[in-house]
Scaffold this active site. Structure first.
Site, PDB file in Angstrom:
ATOM      1  CG  ASP A  67      -0.298  -0.117   2.424  1.00  0.00           C
ATOM      2  OD1 ASP A  67       0.850  -0.105   2.423  1.00  0.00           O
ATOM      3  OD2 ASP A  67      -1.138   0.066   3.441  1.00  0.00           O
ATOM      4  CB  SER A  68       4.517   1.716  -0.069  1.00  0.00           C
ATOM      5  OG  SER A  68       4.819   0.616  -1.089  1.00  0.00           O
ATOM      6  CD  GLU A 205       7.980  -0.471   7.416  1.00  0.00           C
ATOM      7  OE1 GLU A 205       7.028  -1.157   6.989  1.00  0.00           O
ATOM      8  OE2 GLU A 205       8.336   0.829   6.978  1.00  0.00           O
TER       9      GLU A 205
HETATM   10  O1  KIV Z   1       3.408  -1.218   1.649  1.00  0.00           O
HETATM   11  C1  KIV Z   1       4.932  -1.531   1.609  1.00  0.00           C
HETATM   12  O2  KIV Z   1       5.449  -1.339   0.658  1.00  0.00           O
HETATM   13  C2  KIV Z   1       5.166  -2.280   2.577  1.00  0.00           C
HETATM   14  C3  KIV Z   1       6.677  -2.624   2.579  1.00  0.00           C
HETATM   15  C4  KIV Z   1       7.547  -1.446   2.837  1.00  0.00           C
HETATM   16  C5  KIV Z   1       6.958  -3.958   3.480  1.00  0.00           C
HETATM   17  O3  KIV Z   1       4.580  -2.823   3.450  1.00  0.00           O
END
Ligand code: KIV
Length: 290
Positions: A67-68, A205
């Site tokens: 969701d990044s 994380e």
């Molecule tokens: O949303 C994302 O990209 C993530 C990763 C950074 C683990 O959760």
């Protein structure tokens, strides 16, 4: 949804790997760690588009549709506004562009926290729309019941503890977690609870390295670190961060390239050639035959 397809026209750019490979499975990822030992660490990167997936696929074990994408693709300030449809659409593209990696899709904020039933409904929607193999959700002990509920109903779950970006409004920012004894204990306890509930892997994380090492030793499933430790059972980064698409990245990112500079330079050259009418040349134009 089929992950193999042929689109063979002279203008299509969507051609996937010509020879479909056998895709890795969630049980194979889980089995990477046996009796507390992992041989070669798992390789995970984020992917949001079909072409990106094609480029990453052969090198990775897991492609995470994170969701990044909120910040990376949509220019949003946090992951909070992300919707199920945004995740489903990008996950479907990544599944279409990959043949080897397990595709895991993030459950967006608000789509799973209310109850196991809500989580089941959201997760089935994501998997049906995209063809992804598993979901990831944020949170520790409080999500254990939901993890077991999903797992027992055919939905593999990856956990995510430590710095959980969807909780930014509670945490007050994106600083590393685990600086107090109580917080450190909670992170390890959260990882244990998710492991007991049946997650097949856990993202750790933004945690202090000793906590990442302790959590990795405390759980039977693989841990995947980001801002954690090389002693985790695997690593993940946001692909655009490690490629150098952004000037500002978290401290834990290693920039392997400066793709932003390559794009800037290339686009500047294109603009110059267009303005000078030196592009297109006869090589890029069609002339009448004969
Ligand atoms: O949303 C994302 O990209 C993530 C990763 C950074 C683990 O959760």
């Amino acid at each position: 949804m089929s992950t193999t397809f042929q689109l063979d026209t002279s203008t299509s750019r969507a051609n996937p790997t010509p020879k479909p490979m056998k895709r890795l499975t969630v049980p194979k990822i889980r089995a990477h760690k046996a009796n507390g030992e992992t041989g070669e660490p798992l390789v995970m990167l984020t992917a949001y588009t079909a072409r990106q997936a094609q480029l990453l696929d052969a090198h990775c074990d897991i492609l995470l549709v994170g969701d990044s994408l909120a910040q990376v693709i949509y220019g949003l300030p946090t992951t909070i506004p992300v919707t199920l449809d945004m995740m489903a659409n990008h996950a479907a593209a990544v599944v279409r562009g990959s043949f080897h990696s397990v595709v895991v899709v993030d459950m967006p904020f608000g789509s799973y926290e209310q109850s196991p039933q809500q989580a089941f409904e959201s997760a089935t929607y994501l998997l049906k729309q995209s063809g992804a193999a598993a979901v990831k959700l944020e949170g520790g002990e409080q999500m254990a019941e939901t993890v077991a509920f999903l797992n027992q109903r055919g939905i593999p779950v990856m956990g995510h503890v430590g710095l959980t970006p969807q909780a930014v409004n509670v945490l007050g920012g994106y600083a590393a977690r685990g600086r107090s004894d109580a917080e450190a204990k909670k992170i390890v306890g959260d990882a244990r609870a998710l492991d007991d509930a049946g997650v097949f892997a856990i993202v750790l994380e933004g945690v202090l390295e000793p906590i990442a090492i302790e959590a990795t030793g405390a759980v039977s499933c693989p841990t995947i670190g980001i801002g954690a430790s090389a002693q985790c059972d695997g690593q993940v980064l946001v692909t655009e961060d490690m490629l150098g698409m952004f000037d500002r990245v978290p401290r834990f990112v290693k920039k392997y390239e400066d793709i932003a500079a390559v794009i800037e330079k290339t686009v500047a050259q294109y603009a110059e050639e267009v303005r000078a009418r030196s592009f297109p040349t006869p090589d890029q134009t069609y002339q009448p035959k004969g």
